[in-house]
Design a protein around this motif. Structure first.
Motif, PDB file in Angstrom:
ATOM      1  N   GLU A 158       0.837  -1.202   0.000  1.00 14.56           N
ATOM      2  CA  GLU A 158       0.000   0.000   0.000  1.00 14.56           C
ATOM      3  C   GLU A 158       0.872   1.253   0.000  1.00 14.56           C
ATOM      4  OE1 GLU A 158      -1.930   3.443   1.521  1.00 14.56           O
ATOM      5  OE2 GLU A 158      -0.597   2.257   2.802  1.00 14.56           O
ATOM      6  N   VAL A 159       1.949   1.234   0.783  1.00 13.89           N
ATOM      7  CA  VAL A 159       2.861   2.381   0.832  1.00 13.89           C
ATOM      8  C   VAL A 159       3.598   2.532  -0.496  1.00 13.89           C
ATOM      9  CG1 VAL A 159       4.884   3.376   1.958  1.00 13.89           C
ATOM     10  CG2 VAL A 159       3.142   2.236   3.328  1.00 13.89           C
ATOM     11  N   VAL A 160       4.036   1.420  -1.071  1.00 16.54           N
ATOM     12  CA  VAL A 160       4.724   1.468  -2.362  1.00 16.54           C
ATOM     13  C   VAL A 160       3.812   2.089  -3.421  1.00 16.54           C
ATOM     14  CG1 VAL A 160       5.655   0.067  -4.245  1.00 16.54           C
ATOM     15  CG2 VAL A 160       6.294  -0.437  -1.883  1.00 16.54           C
ATOM     16  N   GLY A 161       2.522   1.759  -3.358  1.00 15.24           N
ATOM     17  CA  GLY A 161       1.567   2.359  -4.286  1.00 15.24           C
ATOM     18  C   GLY A 161       1.510   3.869  -4.134  1.00 15.24           C
ATOM     19  N   ARG A 162       1.533   4.336  -2.888  1.00 17.44           N
ATOM     20  CA  ARG A 162       1.525   5.784  -2.648  1.00 17.44           C
ATOM     21  C   ARG A 162       2.820   6.430  -3.113  1.00 17.44           C
ATOM     22  NH1 ARG A 162       1.138   7.207   2.889  1.00 17.44           N
ATOM     23  NH2 ARG A 162       1.011   5.088   3.678  1.00 17.44           N
TER      24      ARG A 162
END
Length: 363
Positions: free
Chosen positions: A146-150
Motif C-alpha cells: 500500500e505504501v509502495v503504491g503511494r
C-alpha cells in the motif's frame, strides 16, 4: 582488506553508527507524524500551539502527541517558541513533510520502514540461515504494498510517465496516431491510466497477478471515464497464447526486478510484441557493482535495504526465483533484456528521479 584503510578512528566510527541509529528512530517519528496527519496540522497552524491544542485539532490523545512532539523537537524537525511550551513547524519544512508537499518523496518512503517491522523482520531474519526459508510470501507485505503504491503515485504526480516518453518522439507519434499498448505489472493502474488519458487514440491493457490491484485499476479507469483501457489478472511469465505479436508497445515500470522469473517475463514481452514493437523498461537507477553504487550514487543504501526487506525475499520465495533485487544495476539489466532477443537502443540514467530506463526494440 583494501589497500586504503578508512581514516576515521574507532571512536569516530562508533559515533557515526550512533548517528545513523538515532536517525533511524527519528525516521519512525517522521513516518508516524506523516501517517496520522500531525505535520499537516502543524503546517496549517498560523502560530505556535500547545500540545493540547495540537491534539485537539486532530482529535488525538494529548499524551501521545506530547511524546511525539518531544521526539520531533529534539530531532530538530519541529521547533519550540521562546516560552518553551508551544510548538510550530517552520514554513520552509512543510513541503518535505506534509501530504501535499512538493518535496515529500522522502517522508512517504519513511512510511515503508514500520511495515518491515514485526512479522516481516522476523521472516527475513530467518531467511539468512542456510536451513531457513527461501524467501517471504507476498501476502506478508500488504501494508508495504500500500505504501509502495503511494510512493509510485507521488512520483508520477511530479514526473508524469508521458514526460518520460517525450524523450522518444518516434514512439509518441505512434501513440498519438493509435497503437496497442500493454503495461506489464501494472499494479493499481497508475501508469496505464495516465497514458490512456494522454493518448486517447491508443488502447491500453494492464496486466498484473494481484486481483485486488487489478480491481483498483478498473475502478480508477472507470472513475476517469476511460474507454480505451482493459485490465486482466495474468501471470506475466505465461501470458495468453493468442497474444503473440499483438502489441506495438510494452512498458514495465519498476516491476522486472521484483519478478521471480524475470527472464521468462521479458521473454514473454518479446513474444507478444509485433515485429516493429518497442519496449520501455523502467528500473531504479543503479550499477551492478557495489563499488560503483558506493562511489557514484548518494543514498543508494536505502534501495539496498528496501530490496533486502521486500523485493528480494518475495522473488526468492518462489522455487528457483532469481532474487535480482532492486539494485541489480543497468549492466545486468541490459544483459537480461538482450538475452531475450531485444536490442537495447538507449539507456538513460536519471539521477534526479532515481530511475533509469531502457528503450528496446526487437532485433
Amino acid at each position: 582488506m583494501s589497500s586504503k584503510e578508512p581514516s576515521e578512528t574507532s571512536e569516530e566510527f562508533a559515533a557515526r553508527v550512533g548517528a545513523i541509529l538515532a536517525n533511524g528512530f527519528a525516521s519512525l517519528g517522521i513516518a508516524l507524524g506523516h501517517e496520522v496527519g500531525l505535520f499537516d496540522i502543524l503546517s496549517d497552524m498560523k502560530e505556535p500551539k500547545s500540545s493540547q491544542e495540537i491534539a485537539d485539532a486532530g482529535n488525538f490523545k494529548e499524551r501521545y502527541v506530547r511524546e511525539w512532539l518531544g521526539a520531533m523537537v529534539t530531532a530538530r524537525i519541529v521547533e519550540l517558541d521562546s516560552t518553551g511550551e508551544n510548538y510550530f513547524l517552520p514554513p520552509n519544512r512543510s513541503p518535505a513533510l506534509t501530504h501535499n508537499g512538493k518535496l515529500s518523496d522522502g517522508v512517504v518512503m519513511s512510511s515503508l520502514i514500520p511495515t518491515f517491522g514485526g512479522n516481516v523482520f522476523g521472516q527475513v531474519k530467518a531467511c539468512f540461515k542456510k536451513d531457513g526459508p527461501r524467501g517471504v510470501s507476498f501476502d506478508a507485505y500488504c501494508a508495504s504494498y500500500e505504501v509502495v503504491g503511494r510512493m509510485t503515485e507521488n512520483y508520477l504526480e511530479k514526473n508524469p510517465i508521458a514526460s518520460l516518453l517525450s524523450k522518444y518522439p518516434d514512439l509518441t507519434k505512434r501513440l498519438d496516431k493509435g497503437i496497442s499498448v500493454v503495461d506489464i505489472g501494472c499494479g493499481h493502474g497508475l501508469t496505464t491510466t495516465e497514458l490512456a488519458k494522454a493518448y486517447p487514440n491508443s488502447t491500453f491493457c494492464g496486466v498484473d497477478l494481484d486481483e485486488v490491484s487489478i480491481q483498483d485499476a478498473k475502478d480508477k479507469a472507470a472513475g476517469l471515464n476511460l474507454t480505451n483501457t482493459e485490465f486482466i489478472v495474468a501471470d506475466d511469465t505465461k501470458l495468453p497464447a493468442d497474444w503473440t505479436n499483438k502489441f506495438e508497445f510494452a512498458i514495465l515500470f519498476e516491476t522486472l526486478h521484483d519478478q521471480a522469473y524475470p527472464d521468462k517475463a521479458i521473454g514473454e514481452v518479446y513474444r507478444i510484441l509485433a515485429s516493429d514493437g518497442v519496449c520501455l523498461v523502467v528500473e531504479p537507477t543503479s550499477f551492478s557493482k557495489v563499488k560503483d553504487n558506493r562511489d557514484k550514487l548518494e543514498g543508494i543504501h536505502v534501495f539496498y535495504m528496501a530490496s533486502l526487506m521486500f523485493c528480494m525475499p518475495t522473488s526468492l520465495y518462489s522455487e528457483g526465483g532469481m532474487g535480482l533485487g532492486a539494485v541489480w544495476g543497468w549492466e545486468k539489466a541490459t544483459e537480461l533484456i538482450t538475452a531475450a532477443g531485444f536490442k537495447v537502443c538507449t539507456v538513460v540514467q536519471d539521477l534526479k528521479t532515481v530511475y533509469q530506463h531502457f528503450y528496446c526494440m526487437k532485433k
